[in-house]
Design a protein around this motif. Structure first.
Motif, PDB file in Angstrom:
ATOM      1  N   LEU A   2      38.029 -33.165 -33.413  1.00  0.00           N
ATOM      2  CA  LEU A   2      37.728 -33.803 -32.132  1.00  0.00           C
ATOM      3  C   LEU A   2      39.010 -33.865 -31.298  1.00  0.00           C
ATOM      4  CD1 LEU A   2      35.624 -36.812 -33.528  1.00  0.00           C
ATOM      5  CD2 LEU A   2      34.821 -34.515 -32.901  1.00  0.00           C
ATOM      6  N   ARG A   4      39.353 -35.131 -27.832  1.00  0.00           N
ATOM      7  CA  ARG A   4      39.482 -36.327 -26.999  1.00  0.00           C
ATOM      8  C   ARG A   4      38.076 -36.814 -26.683  1.00  0.00           C
ATOM      9  NH1 ARG A   4      39.780 -31.882 -23.507  1.00  0.00           N
ATOM     10  NH2 ARG A   4      41.815 -31.364 -24.333  1.00  0.00           N
ATOM     11  N   VAL A   5      37.991 -37.995 -26.101  1.00  0.00           N
ATOM     12  CA  VAL A   5      36.688 -38.442 -25.608  1.00  0.00           C
ATOM     13  C   VAL A   5      36.365 -37.617 -24.364  1.00  0.00           C
ATOM     14  CG1 VAL A   5      35.399 -40.367 -24.601  1.00  0.00           C
ATOM     15  CG2 VAL A   5      36.895 -40.778 -26.553  1.00  0.00           C
ATOM     16  N   ASP A   6      35.217 -36.956 -24.385  1.00  0.00           N
ATOM     17  CA  ASP A   6      34.802 -36.137 -23.240  1.00  0.00           C
ATOM     18  C   ASP A   6      34.151 -37.022 -22.183  1.00  0.00           C
ATOM     19  OD1 ASP A   6      34.218 -33.005 -22.601  1.00  0.00           O
ATOM     20  OD2 ASP A   6      32.608 -34.284 -21.815  1.00  0.00           O
ATOM     21  N   TYR A  85      32.596 -36.302 -27.640  1.00  0.00           N
ATOM     22  CA  TYR A  85      33.956 -35.807 -27.870  1.00  0.00           C
ATOM     23  C   TYR A  85      34.046 -34.351 -27.448  1.00  0.00           C
ATOM     24  CZ  TYR A  85      34.543 -39.879 -30.908  1.00  0.00           C
ATOM     25  OH  TYR A  85      34.605 -41.162 -31.407  1.00  0.00           O
ATOM     26  N   THR A  86      35.176 -33.981 -26.861  1.00  0.00           N
ATOM     27  CA  THR A  86      35.465 -32.575 -26.577  1.00  0.00           C
ATOM     28  C   THR A  86      35.888 -31.887 -27.869  1.00  0.00           C
ATOM     29  OG1 THR A  86      36.382 -33.300 -24.457  1.00  0.00           O
ATOM     30  CG2 THR A  86      36.808 -31.026 -25.116  1.00  0.00           C
ATOM     31  N   VAL A 131      26.791 -39.586 -31.626  1.00  0.00           N
ATOM     32  CA  VAL A 131      28.012 -38.832 -31.327  1.00  0.00           C
ATOM     33  C   VAL A 131      27.620 -37.444 -30.827  1.00  0.00           C
ATOM     34  CG1 VAL A 131      30.042 -37.719 -32.345  1.00  0.00           C
ATOM     35  CG2 VAL A 131      29.449 -40.063 -32.989  1.00  0.00           C
ATOM     36  N   LEU A 133      29.025 -33.651 -29.567  1.00  0.00           N
ATOM     37  CA  LEU A 133      30.131 -32.684 -29.572  1.00  0.00           C
ATOM     38  C   LEU A 133      29.964 -31.793 -28.355  1.00  0.00           C
ATOM     39  CD1 LEU A 133      29.861 -31.604 -33.339  1.00  0.00           C
ATOM     40  CD2 LEU A 133      31.302 -33.435 -32.366  1.00  0.00           C
TER      41      LEU A 133
END
Ligand code: V0V
Length: 137
Positions: A2, A4-6, A85-86, A131, A133
């Motif tokens: 992961l 970063r937070v997208d 997440y990115t 979550v 992706l």
């Protein structure tokens, strides 16, 4: 892994009302809007700050009563629905999580916002958090 937070996804009953609320109250700009028939959503991506590095919030409104967002609104009401997440490679990230025993919702990635490719971890396998992706286009 992961990166970063997208974005953080928020279920809303009415997209236009929610965009206006976030603009007026929090000063967040709408930087992208689209309809995703497969996911049954109208969505808007909002950004904090002016330089494109700030937090991103995805407002999600249902297109159909049988959609994931309509079911979420029925059960829980408006609020946080997902944490995205990115990742650089959604197949590889999904395979790694599968190998650790998590259920991915899709066998193959699906189309997400702005031409991205997405998959999800079942919320029951991730501490009650849906979550997502995201491999950006
Ligand atoms: C359901 N549950 C959740 C949840 N949704 N927990 C945390 N966060 C959520 N968002 C819980 C629910 O309370 C149940 O708990 C349990 O999971 C199983 O419920 P279920 O009745 O089987 O679940 P459904 O039918 O509501 O489906 C849940 C899933 C569904 C996650 C499978 O929402 C789904 O397929 N989501 C992925 C697609 C999606 O969310 N699309 C909209 C965003 P108890 O009662 O058993 O304890 S589209 C998007 O993000 C885009 C386009 C993008 O980012 O670009």
């Amino acid at each position: 892994g992961l990166l970063r937070v997208d974005h953080v996804g928020i279920a809303v009953p009415d997209l236009d009302e929610a965009i206006a609320f976030y603009a007026q109250i929090f000063g967040m700009r709408c930087v992208h809007e689209e309809t995703n028939q497969e996911q049954g959503v109208r969505e808007a991506m909002l950004a904090a700050g002016d330089d494109g590095t700030g937090a991103r919030i995805q407002l999600l409104a249902p297109l159909r009563p049988d959609s994931a967002i309509a079911k979420f609104l029925d059960r829980s009401g408006p609020g946080l629905q997902q944490l995205a997440y990115t990742v650089a490679d959604v197949e590889a990230a999904g395979a790694a999580l599968r190998a650790r025993g998590l259920r991915l919702l899709y066998d193959e990635p699906k189309r997400g916002t702005a031409g991205s490719r997405i998959n999800f971890v079942h919320p029951k396998d991730a501490g009650g958090v849906l979550v997502e992706l995201v491999q950006p286009a």
